[in-house]
Motif scaffolding. Structure first.
Motif, mmCIF file in Angstrom:
data_model
loop_
_atom_site.group_PDB
_atom_site.id
_atom_site.type_symbol
_atom_site.label_atom_id
_atom_site.label_comp_id
_atom_site.label_asym_id
_atom_site.label_seq_id
_atom_site.Cartn_x
_atom_site.Cartn_y
_atom_site.Cartn_z
ATOM 1 N N ARG A 1 0.848 -1.187 0.000
ATOM 2 C CA ARG A 1 0.000 0.000 0.000
ATOM 3 C C ARG A 1 0.879 1.230 0.000
ATOM 4 N NH1 ARG A 1 -5.155 -1.822 -0.356
ATOM 5 N NH2 ARG A 1 -5.611 -3.544 1.007
ATOM 6 N N ARG A 2 0.310 2.342 -0.436
ATOM 7 C CA ARG A 2 1.009 3.617 -0.322
ATOM 8 C C ARG A 2 0.008 4.667 0.120
ATOM 9 N NH1 ARG A 2 1.686 6.873 -5.782
ATOM 10 N NH2 ARG A 2 -0.272 6.269 -6.714
ATOM 11 N N LYS A 3 0.481 5.596 0.894
ATOM 12 C CA LYS A 3 -0.376 6.638 1.436
ATOM 13 C C LYS A 3 -0.529 7.737 0.394
ATOM 14 C CE LYS A 3 -1.010 8.372 5.987
ATOM 15 N NZ LYS A 3 -1.614 7.275 6.613
ATOM 16 N N VAL A 4 -1.776 8.217 0.221
ATOM 17 C CA VAL A 4 -2.080 9.230 -0.783
ATOM 18 C C VAL A 4 -2.911 10.318 -0.126
ATOM 19 C CG1 VAL A 4 -3.173 9.659 -3.015
ATOM 20 C CG2 VAL A 4 -2.153 7.445 -2.562
ATOM 21 N N GLY A 5 -2.588 11.565 -0.425
ATOM 22 C CA GLY A 5 -3.397 12.671 0.066
ATOM 23 C C GLY A 5 -4.296 13.181 -1.040
ATOM 24 N N LEU A 6 -5.553 13.389 -0.735
ATOM 25 C CA LEU A 6 -6.520 13.854 -1.729
ATOM 26 C C LEU A 6 -7.313 15.027 -1.166
ATOM 27 C CD1 LEU A 6 -8.055 10.406 -2.735
ATOM 28 C CD2 LEU A 6 -6.439 11.735 -4.062
ATOM 29 N N THR A 7 -7.738 15.886 -2.057
ATOM 30 C CA THR A 7 -8.661 16.953 -1.686
ATOM 31 C C THR A 7 -9.987 16.634 -2.346
ATOM 32 O OG1 THR A 7 -6.846 18.528 -1.612
ATOM 33 C CG2 THR A 7 -9.066 19.431 -1.743
ATOM 34 N N LEU A 8 -11.009 16.405 -1.524
ATOM 35 C CA LEU A 8 -12.312 16.008 -2.027
ATOM 36 C C LEU A 8 -13.355 17.033 -1.613
ATOM 37 C CD1 LEU A 8 -12.176 12.261 -0.951
ATOM 38 C CD2 LEU A 8 -11.749 13.159 -3.232
ATOM 39 N N SER A 9 -14.388 17.162 -2.436
ATOM 40 C CA SER A 9 -15.507 18.023 -2.068
ATOM 41 C C SER A 9 -16.328 17.323 -0.995
ATOM 42 C CB SER A 9 -16.384 18.305 -3.288
ATOM 43 O OG SER A 9 -17.099 17.140 -3.650
ATOM 44 N N GLN A 10 -17.190 18.074 -0.328
ATOM 45 C CA GLN A 10 -18.039 17.480 0.702
ATOM 46 C C GLN A 10 -18.961 16.418 0.099
ATOM 47 O OE1 GLN A 10 -17.763 17.836 4.036
ATOM 48 N NE2 GLN A 10 -19.186 16.102 4.019
ATOM 49 N N GLY A 11 -19.442 16.652 -1.119
ATOM 50 C CA GLY A 11 -20.284 15.666 -1.786
ATOM 51 C C GLY A 11 -19.547 14.359 -2.051
ATOM 52 N N GLU A 12 -18.299 14.464 -2.470
ATOM 53 C CA GLU A 12 -17.494 13.261 -2.721
ATOM 54 C C GLU A 12 -17.223 12.503 -1.423
ATOM 55 O OE1 GLU A 12 -15.085 15.042 -6.586
ATOM 56 O OE2 GLU A 12 -14.369 15.456 -4.553
ATOM 57 N N VAL A 13 -16.923 13.233 -0.364
ATOM 58 C CA VAL A 13 -16.687 12.602 0.937
ATOM 59 C C VAL A 13 -17.952 11.896 1.413
ATOM 60 C CG1 VAL A 13 -16.189 13.060 3.378
ATOM 61 C CG2 VAL A 13 -14.851 14.202 1.606
ATOM 62 N N THR A 14 -19.100 12.540 1.222
ATOM 63 C CA THR A 14 -20.378 11.944 1.625
ATOM 64 C C THR A 14 -20.631 10.650 0.860
ATOM 65 O OG1 THR A 14 -21.269 14.120 2.167
ATOM 66 C CG2 THR A 14 -22.866 12.363 1.801
ATOM 67 N N GLU A 15 -20.363 10.653 -0.444
ATOM 68 C CA GLU A 15 -20.554 9.432 -1.245
ATOM 69 C C GLU A 15 -19.626 8.315 -0.773
ATOM 70 O OE1 GLU A 15 -22.632 8.365 -3.738
ATOM 71 O OE2 GLU A 15 -23.779 10.130 -3.195
ATOM 72 N N ILE A 16 -18.374 8.631 -0.518
ATOM 73 C CA ILE A 16 -17.428 7.614 -0.035
ATOM 74 C C ILE A 16 -17.891 7.084 1.323
ATOM 75 C CG2 ILE A 16 -15.067 7.217 0.786
ATOM 76 C CD1 ILE A 16 -14.153 9.114 -1.479
ATOM 77 N N ASP A 17 -18.367 7.966 2.195
ATOM 78 C CA ASP A 17 -18.879 7.529 3.495
ATOM 79 C C ASP A 17 -20.061 6.578 3.337
ATOM 80 O OD1 ASP A 17 -16.966 9.021 4.817
ATOM 81 O OD2 ASP A 17 -18.323 10.682 5.310
ATOM 82 N N ARG A 18 -20.965 6.896 2.396
ATOM 83 C CA ARG A 18 -22.124 6.013 2.164
ATOM 84 C C ARG A 18 -21.670 4.635 1.687
ATOM 85 N NH1 ARG A 18 -25.667 10.474 -0.921
ATOM 86 N NH2 ARG A 18 -26.436 11.589 0.901
ATOM 87 N N TRP A 19 -20.718 4.628 0.750
ATOM 88 C CA TRP A 19 -20.210 3.350 0.251
ATOM 89 C C TRP A 19 -19.474 2.596 1.350
ATOM 90 C CZ3 TRP A 19 -21.823 0.612 -3.551
ATOM 91 C CH2 TRP A 19 -22.429 1.227 -4.638
ATOM 92 N N GLN A 20 -18.771 3.323 2.184
ATOM 93 C CA GLN A 20 -18.054 2.697 3.301
ATOM 94 C C GLN A 20 -19.047 1.991 4.231
ATOM 95 O OE1 GLN A 20 -15.614 5.479 5.431
ATOM 96 N NE2 GLN A 20 -14.659 3.927 6.677
ATOM 97 N N GLU A 21 -20.170 2.633 4.512
ATOM 98 C CA GLU A 21 -21.204 2.008 5.341
ATOM 99 C C GLU A 21 -21.783 0.778 4.657
ATOM 100 O OE1 GLU A 21 -24.174 4.906 6.377
ATOM 101 O OE2 GLU A 21 -22.676 6.270 7.224
ATOM 102 N N ARG A 22 -22.050 0.878 3.350
ATOM 103 C CA ARG A 22 -22.608 -0.261 2.608
ATOM 104 C C ARG A 22 -21.658 -1.453 2.635
ATOM 105 N NH1 ARG A 22 -24.030 3.736 -2.180
ATOM 106 N NH2 ARG A 22 -26.100 4.403 -1.534
ATOM 107 N N PHE A 23 -20.372 -1.194 2.331
ATOM 108 C CA PHE A 23 -19.395 -2.281 2.322
ATOM 109 C C PHE A 23 -19.191 -2.853 3.724
ATOM 110 C CE2 PHE A 23 -17.454 -0.158 -1.631
ATOM 111 C CZ PHE A 23 -18.208 -0.935 -2.485
ATOM 112 N N SER A 24 -19.221 -1.994 4.742
ATOM 113 C CA SER A 24 -19.087 -2.469 6.125
ATOM 114 C C SER A 24 -20.245 -3.401 6.483
ATOM 115 C CB SER A 24 -19.039 -1.292 7.099
ATOM 116 O OG SER A 24 -17.861 -0.538 6.915
ATOM 117 N N ASP A 25 -21.452 -3.026 6.076
ATOM 118 C CA ASP A 25 -22.619 -3.881 6.323
ATOM 119 C C ASP A 25 -22.490 -5.215 5.589
ATOM 120 O OD1 ASP A 25 -23.762 -1.951 7.935
ATOM 121 O OD2 ASP A 25 -25.145 -1.204 6.391
#
Length: 113
Positions: A39-63
């Protein structure tokens, strides 16, 4: 009578003395063990909408997986899904995906066209 054999010592003192006994040196190196997948660490700048979408997918995959999935793992899963979808489109349509316009490309990738 020696101090460490006195049965009249308080429980706290006994616990403290037990904790201060030198422990055996660790046989493994400190820190997180190396992962199977590099793995390698990456820094990204995301909009709030993009962060929200990633959070939603994170919850779905966690479930789905029954455990907490990290944001990095979520992005990796989504990347794999998009890569497979793009490969499938290329096999079906050839290299003519109409990717000159981003919206047309995304529509084809999503399957809305």
């Amino acid at each position: 009578m020696a101090a460490n054999t006195n049965p009249n010592r308080s429980a706290w003192v006994q616990l403290y003395e037990a904790r201060s006994v030198p422990s055996e040196p660790e046989l493994r190196s400190p820190g997180r063990p190396p992962g199977i997948v590099p793995r390698r660490k990456v820094g990204l700048t995301l909009s709030q909408g993009e962060v929200t979408e990633i959070d939603r997918w994170q919850e779905r995959f966690s479930d789905l997986m029954g455990r907490k999935v990290s944001a990095g793992e979520t992005v990796g899963i989504l990347t794999r899904i998009c890569s497979a979808r793009l490969t499938h489109l290329r096999e079906r349509l050839g290299d003519d995906l109409g990717a000159g316009v981003l919206s047309a490309f995304v529509d084809k990738l999503v399957g809305e066209e």
